[in-house]
Motif scaffolding. Sequence first.
Motif, PDB file in Angstrom:
ATOM      1  N   THR A   9     -22.628  -4.576  52.032  1.00 24.11           N
ATOM      2  CA  THR A   9     -23.826  -3.739  52.054  1.00 24.11           C
ATOM      3  C   THR A   9     -24.644  -3.951  50.793  1.00 24.11           C
ATOM      4  N   LEU A  10     -25.949  -3.749  50.910  1.00 18.81           N
ATOM      5  CA  LEU A  10     -26.838  -3.893  49.752  1.00 18.81           C
ATOM      6  C   LEU A  10     -27.025  -2.571  49.022  1.00 18.81           C
ATOM      7  N   ASP A  11     -26.293  -1.515  49.427  1.00 22.00           N
ATOM      8  CA  ASP A  11     -26.359  -0.251  48.705  1.00 22.00           C
ATOM      9  C   ASP A  11     -25.634  -0.313  47.374  1.00 22.00           C
ATOM     10  N   ILE A  12     -24.781  -1.309  47.239  1.00 18.72           N
ATOM     11  CA  ILE A  12     -24.029  -1.484  45.996  1.00 18.72           C
ATOM     12  C   ILE A  12     -25.004  -1.619  44.840  1.00 18.72           C
ATOM     13  N   PRO A  13     -24.828  -0.852  43.773  1.00 23.47           N
ATOM     14  CA  PRO A  13     -25.743  -1.003  42.638  1.00 23.47           C
ATOM     15  C   PRO A  13     -25.250  -2.022  41.618  1.00 23.47           C
ATOM     16  N   VAL A  14     -26.149  -2.411  40.747  1.00 24.42           N
ATOM     17  CA  VAL A  14     -25.779  -3.261  39.625  1.00 24.42           C
ATOM     18  C   VAL A  14     -24.991  -2.412  38.629  1.00 24.42           C
TER      19      VAL A  14
END
Lengths: 431, 340
Positions: free
Chosen positions: A332-337
């Motif tokens: 998923t692209l919800d993962i933050p930096v």
Amino acid sequence: MKTGTIKGGIALGIERVGTAIEDLPVPSKLIIPLKQHQGAACKAKVKKGQEVKIGDVLGEGGEDTAPIHAPVSGKVVEIVKRFPDLKGGYIPAVGIESDGKEEWAVEAVDKDPLSFSKDQILQAIQNNGIVDYGIDAVPLAAKFNFAQMKGVTTLIVNGVDVEPGVGVCLRLLAEKRQEIAGGIKIIKKILGVNTVYLVVENISLQAQGTIEGAIRGVAEVAVVPPKYPIGLAKFLVKAVTGKEVPSPNGVPEDVGVCVVGLETVVNVWECLRTNRPPVDKIVTVFGAVNTPKNLRVRIGTPLKDVLSHCGVSGEIGKVVVGGPMMGLAQYTLDIPVTKEIDAIFVQRESDLAVISDQKCINCGWCVKVCPMRLLPHIIASYCEVGMFNEAEAYNLSYCVECGCCAYVCPAKIPLVHWIKFGKSQIKREEQ
Amino acid sequence: MKDKGFVVSVGPHIQSKNSVTHVIYGFVIALLPVIAAGIYFFKMKAVEIVVTAVVSAILFDALFQKMICKKVDLMSGHALLMGLLFAAIMPISVPWWAVAVGVFVGLLVGEYVYGGFGNNPFHPVLVGWAVLKLSYPSYLSMASSVLGVLKLEGISAIVEDYSYFSEAYGVGDWSTLGGKLKLLIKVLLGWKPGAWGDYLFGCVGCICALAILVGAVFLFIKRYINWYAPIGFLGTVLLFSLIFYNGDRQYLYPFILIQIFSGSTLLAAFFFVTDFVTTPFTPLGMFIFGAMAGLVTMLGRLWGKWVDPVWFAILVANAFTPLIDRFTRPKPFGRVKSSV
């Protein structure tokens, strides 16, 4: 100038992203995981609805955890108990909606960090939540305490990005020379060591010359060839000092060497100078993006904001944080930096690595590239058929999972997959 | 841009472009000049052997894959390579049906009884050759090849023949440096004992050393083979011919040339000793393997009854591969004594 190299490994020939570091605009909503290094997660110190400023403590843990600070001023909108971790599993996280004011909780000061005492420096490092950045981040203060306990005599500053294509260290060497020199001075003071090496790749002679001038008298420049995986701590120690870190469970401190990343050094200097915690992370975004970039990203920025800034065209098949060789694929692209992410590597569906069930043809290419001098094809074959004790007899646990073997394998056998499987099964048997 | 549902897998997420199929076709391309030279020298006889070997290899390979319930895959190039290699080591005196028999037995006994490509302890082509050699020795006799003449009549006879006939071409004395170079070139291009146009005998793929070198250079450039095994093999051959040569000292140079460039030495060094499946996988192991094959070859050539025991020597060395692998295991990085 010192030079050194290791046996094995491969020259991947992927050019590092060399663009100047660019600031990414802060998105309106950030999500900050409360676990950004190895070990336990922090406990949330804020409540839903609370107003925070940059630098306010969001989460704190025990002695061995680094506190996590608010990267943006605004309102806490959610406290998630189960947020997907980039290494798999779930961790708590804090969601903050930015108010766009960018207000700091602490006033900026301009001090001379070298005037601090050793204990003051260590305290500042711990309070400001500095970790040794990278996918296996550890709290820096704990690392220095351990190194002092072990009585290290050599400091190696790792100016080599482990993963191919990543240009974080490359840009820092070009843009932050004064900070690097200052940071090294501070760490020398903490550890009480005199032998310091700054390791760089021999990809640009001009850059080598300028960095050598900037850190003259502070550290010696050691040059290594652009060969993956020479940037891993174990292999840097071997290339620079010639000592082999004991395997499988040894750490560089066992042979009297402390290895610190370049971004860590820069952050130590900046943090002590301004007395503000570092809230940015420099990441390289490359692969199937329109413009590969080196970005200074606010911690907590979701991957989708980073990717849309660089532009993605077409369907993407895989998003990897950390780099193409050892990176972790995310669903998923919800993962933050976070502090653990050095790079974001994007792949199209047509470029995905393939695997096959073809029989090993015994070519020995994996043996030739293995930097740990193992026999990957034999270990993987044993793991494949469930003979884990036999695999361990061939030193399964020594493997660092760098992926060189699976990269060169002409039969496309997923060697790293089998090796990881074998390791997990052995762990399960032991329990 | 989608948000979720990406592929998740363990690294590495990139791969080299080399695949087994690439490597096999690389070997096929490297063999083309070798086969072409054979056809140039032996005309229709070579064509007959090559066509029989390739066609029968493809047919039998498909048959055996069907028999062990594998998907029949003719595009992998494996059968093509086996056929070409088999044709390359056949002397031209062999009849076409014997070639087919050799391919059949080689693929069946040498490869498919073990489960197919990748599992065979012995090189299937050489197993086929061994069966023919034992069953029909007269067809595979090498007595009239250069090495055979060397064995029967001695080096001096060959060199005198050469000097006698080459004077007609203006080569003259070969004791000078220029003469030595001319001799080398003549050997590289396919030397025969008699006059040019006189009868010529040898294996299809072994007659022209230059063609084999061209193929080998291609394989080296592509990095499909490495130098450890060829150096071990050729080095041992060279060493033995230097130390144990007991004829007239002035004939040492042509003697060494014949040992290395005539017969099957070069083909073995670059196409059989470097085979993946049946040789060790560590660099040191490859070197030992090559040296061992070279040792048996020279034992046979210098003191044995066989004219050219190269293939036999490689089969012997194949048998030692697991043992060599066992004793050349590299020491892992950072192993300390207490953890042994």
